[in-house]
Design a protein around this motif. Structure first.
Motif, PDB file in Angstrom:
ATOM      1  N   LEU B  19       0.930  -1.516   0.129  1.00  0.00           N
ATOM      2  CA  LEU B  19       0.336   0.057  -0.156  1.00  0.00           C
ATOM      3  C   LEU B  19       0.882   1.595   0.279  1.00  0.00           C
ATOM      4  O   LEU B  19       0.367   2.556  -0.964  1.00  0.00           O
ATOM      5  CB  LEU B  19      -0.890  -0.167   1.112  1.00  0.00           C
ATOM      6  N   CYS B  22       1.219   1.819  -3.134  1.00  0.00           N
ATOM      7  CA  CYS B  22       0.497   1.973  -4.703  1.00  0.00           C
ATOM      8  C   CYS B  22      -0.485   3.648  -4.143  1.00  0.00           C
ATOM      9  O   CYS B  22      -1.478   3.684  -5.162  1.00  0.00           O
ATOM     10  CB  CYS B  22      -0.291   0.426  -4.046  1.00  0.00           C
ATOM     11  N   LEU B  23      -0.674   3.609  -3.114  1.00  0.00           N
ATOM     12  CA  LEU B  23      -1.578   4.692  -2.721  1.00  0.00           C
ATOM     13  C   LEU B  23      -1.347   6.054  -3.903  1.00  0.00           C
ATOM     14  O   LEU B  23      -0.273   6.076  -3.544  1.00  0.00           O
ATOM     15  CB  LEU B  23      -1.871   4.421  -0.917  1.00  0.00           C
ATOM     16  N   GLN B  24      -2.751   6.683  -3.727  1.00  0.00           N
ATOM     17  CA  GLN B  24      -2.246   7.212  -4.214  1.00  0.00           C
ATOM     18  C   GLN B  24      -2.127   8.961  -3.354  1.00  0.00           C
ATOM     19  O   GLN B  24      -1.044   9.067  -3.358  1.00  0.00           O
ATOM     20  CB  GLN B  24      -3.863   7.664  -5.660  1.00  0.00           C
ATOM     21  N   SER B  25      -2.767   8.793  -2.032  1.00  0.00           N
ATOM     22  CA  SER B  25      -2.624   9.721  -1.482  1.00  0.00           C
ATOM     23  C   SER B  25      -1.928   9.475  -0.524  1.00  0.00           C
ATOM     24  O   SER B  25      -0.909   8.112   0.085  1.00  0.00           O
ATOM     25  CB  SER B  25      -4.279   9.495  -0.462  1.00  0.00           C
ATOM     26  N   GLY B  28      -1.915   9.072   2.855  1.00  0.00           N
ATOM     27  CA  GLY B  28      -2.622   6.949   3.142  1.00  0.00           C
ATOM     28  C   GLY B  28      -1.270   6.994   3.473  1.00  0.00           C
ATOM     29  O   GLY B  28      -0.586   5.502   3.839  1.00  0.00           O
ATOM     30  N   ALA B  29      -0.604   7.371   2.301  1.00  0.00           N
ATOM     31  CA  ALA B  29       1.254   6.194   2.098  1.00  0.00           C
ATOM     32  C   ALA B  29       1.830   6.148   3.589  1.00  0.00           C
ATOM     33  O   ALA B  29       2.533   5.003   3.728  1.00  0.00           O
ATOM     34  CB  ALA B  29       1.929   6.520   1.072  1.00  0.00           C
TER      35      ALA B  29
END
Lengths: 228, 101, 152
Positions: B19, B22-25, B28-29
């Motif tokens: 994640l 991969c996470l766009q935000s 979030g990463a």
């Protein structure tokens, strides 16, 4: 293309490390130097926590080097970010944040000091306790950004703690001909006042790390507002 | 029993690691990286290293997350909802010309 | 095949290390680079601690548990403790550098940053900045075959 090369590289690296796995004595380490420390660490140093004994007594020089690296990093962060005049400061936190920070501050302070002072008995020590102390001083800044932290005071504490660490080391150098050798008698294993100078060194490390990290966080926090 | 706990934790840590990449935000990463640190610190407890676990939990999961989040805030990339971290980062560089002038 | 405890943790540590390395190689965003570095660091720390683990041993703290139990190796633990704290220092420095770069160039995309960097270098040297990264340096005769139209 770039991703394919990356996947190939990672695959190769993984394969080599996996092959290495079958040659490593994982689960049954040879304990070249560790066995000796486990055998006589308790009697020689007087600390129940052997990791702290390794950190502050056997490898005290390493810890000094680590402290200097941390000092250099914290100084460089301040240098790179530069000190700009605060134009727009953050608004004060809400009631819950303020009340929570008032409540948390003494608790975090006590926990941090406990972890630092019991570093030679239980898991913990200067670094962990120092981080908790830094958190204790950072939470009120989050709640009341306008007040901030006194960077001068922080550098003073930091310098004092670093000087204390080196001073204890030099004292040992003159008294026992070895830098950072534990002094002051070993005491009874498992008591708070035992392991000679280890709790003092731990305290110095904790204060230094705490002051450094609190200064680092506040200098990252002091935004000059959104520029654009 | 120990194996089951370790297996669950390793799966958690590795999926959080995926994640992170991969996470766009970006926020979030950062949180996913904090989850990785927390899982690793529990693994340290299983490996009989309480000192290291305490350090990893305080430093890796706590302090490092705070530093990264403050950095994101300073960068102006801290947007949690409906953001595209990469796209926002590619703002036109008019600021540079302003500074040069 | 039943995996034992050490193998599971080895796979976890290896997976984290490889994921972090993969991120370091493939990502084009400077901030995600810092995150990938932290990921790889966690994997390496896990691997180091694993190297000192003994099956059925107790933590290296005297006075807890039975006296004659074996203990795990304290030296890797002390090393990893150092590494974690230094790691966060390096990370903070990297974040500060990223903030500075963003202030200067307004982007964190590595490709765009490379173009900016080359442009700056060229300006400093007083030569024309490179127009395209694809174009080879120096003079070369044009190929007789006309270039294919660019796909959108």
């Amino acid at each position: 293309m770039r991703n394919l090369a990356a996947v190939l590289f990672i695959g190769g690296l993984g394969f080599f490390l996996f092959v290495l796995f079958f040659r490593l004595p994982l689960g049954a380490p040879p304990l070249v130097a560790g066995a000796a420390i486990l055998e006589e660490g308790g009697e020689t140093v007087g600390a129940a926590n052997l990791v702290t004994a390794v950190l502050l007594a056997y490898r005290g020089m390493d810890t000094l080097g680590e402290l200097s690296i941390l000092f250099a990093a914290a100084t460089a962060v301040g240098l790179v970010l530069g000190r700009r005049q605060l134009v727009v400061s953050d608004p004060e936190g809400g009631f819950i944040l303020r009340a929570g920070s008032d409540l948390l501050f003494p608790l975090l302070l006590v926990v941090g000091l406990y972890v630092i002072l019991h570093g030679h008995l239980t898991p913990g020590g200067g670094f962990q306790g120092g981080v908790i102390l830094a958190a204790a001083f950072f939470v009120p800044v989050l709640a009341r950004p306008r007040r901030g932290l006194d960077h001068g005071l922080l550098s003073f504490v930091e310098g004092l703690a670093g000087a204390a660490f080196i001073g204890i080391g030099l004292w040992a150098l003159f008294a026992r001909d070895a830098f950072l050798e534990p002094l002051l008698g070993k005491g009874v294993l498992g008591h708070l006042f035992s392991a000679g100078t280890l709790p003092l060194l731990s305290m110095a490390v904790g204060l230094k790390v705490g002051a450094e990290l609190a200064g680092l966080m506040t200098s990252l926090m002091e935004a000059e507002g959104r520029e654009s | 029993m120990l194996e089951t706990v370790a297996l669950i934790l390793v799966i958690l840590v590795l999926s959080a690691g995926v994640l992170v990449l991969c996470l766009q935000s970006l926020m979030g990463a950062v949180v996913a990286a904090s989850v990785v640190s927390l899982g690793v610190s529990v693994l340290f407890v299983l490996l009989r290293a309480p000192d290291v676990a305490l350090t990893e939990a305080a430093v890796g999961a706590g302090l490092s997350t705070v530093v990264l989040a403050l950095g994101l805030r300073k960068l102006g990339l801290w947007r949690i909802e409906g953001d595209r971290g990469e796209a926002h980062a590619l703002v036109p560089t008019d600021r540079r010309e302003r500074e040069d002038a | 095949m039943a995996l034992d405890f050490v193998s599971i943790l080895y796979i976890g540590a290896l997976g984290l290390l490889l994921l972090g390395t993969f991120g370091l190689v493939t990502t084009t965003h400077l901030f995600r680079l810092i995150l990938a570095l932290a990921l790889a660091e966690a994997g390496v720390n896990l691997l180091l601690i694993l190297s000192g683990y003994r099956g059925g041993a107790q933590p290296p703290i005297l006075g807890f548990g039975p006296q004659d139990m074996p203990m795990v190796d304290p030296i890797p633990q002390a090393l990893v403790l150092t590494a974690i704290v230094i790691g966060v220092g390096v990370q903070a420095l990297a974040v500060a550098a990223a903030v500075r770069i963003y202030r200067r160039y307004g982007t964190l995309d590595l490709v765009a940053l490379k173009a900016h960097l080359e442009g700056d270098l060229a300006r400093k040297q007083g030569i024309a900045p490179p127009k395209s990264a694809e174009k080879p340096a120096g003079e070369r005769p044009l190929s007789p075959v006309p270039p294919r139209p660019q796909e959108p």
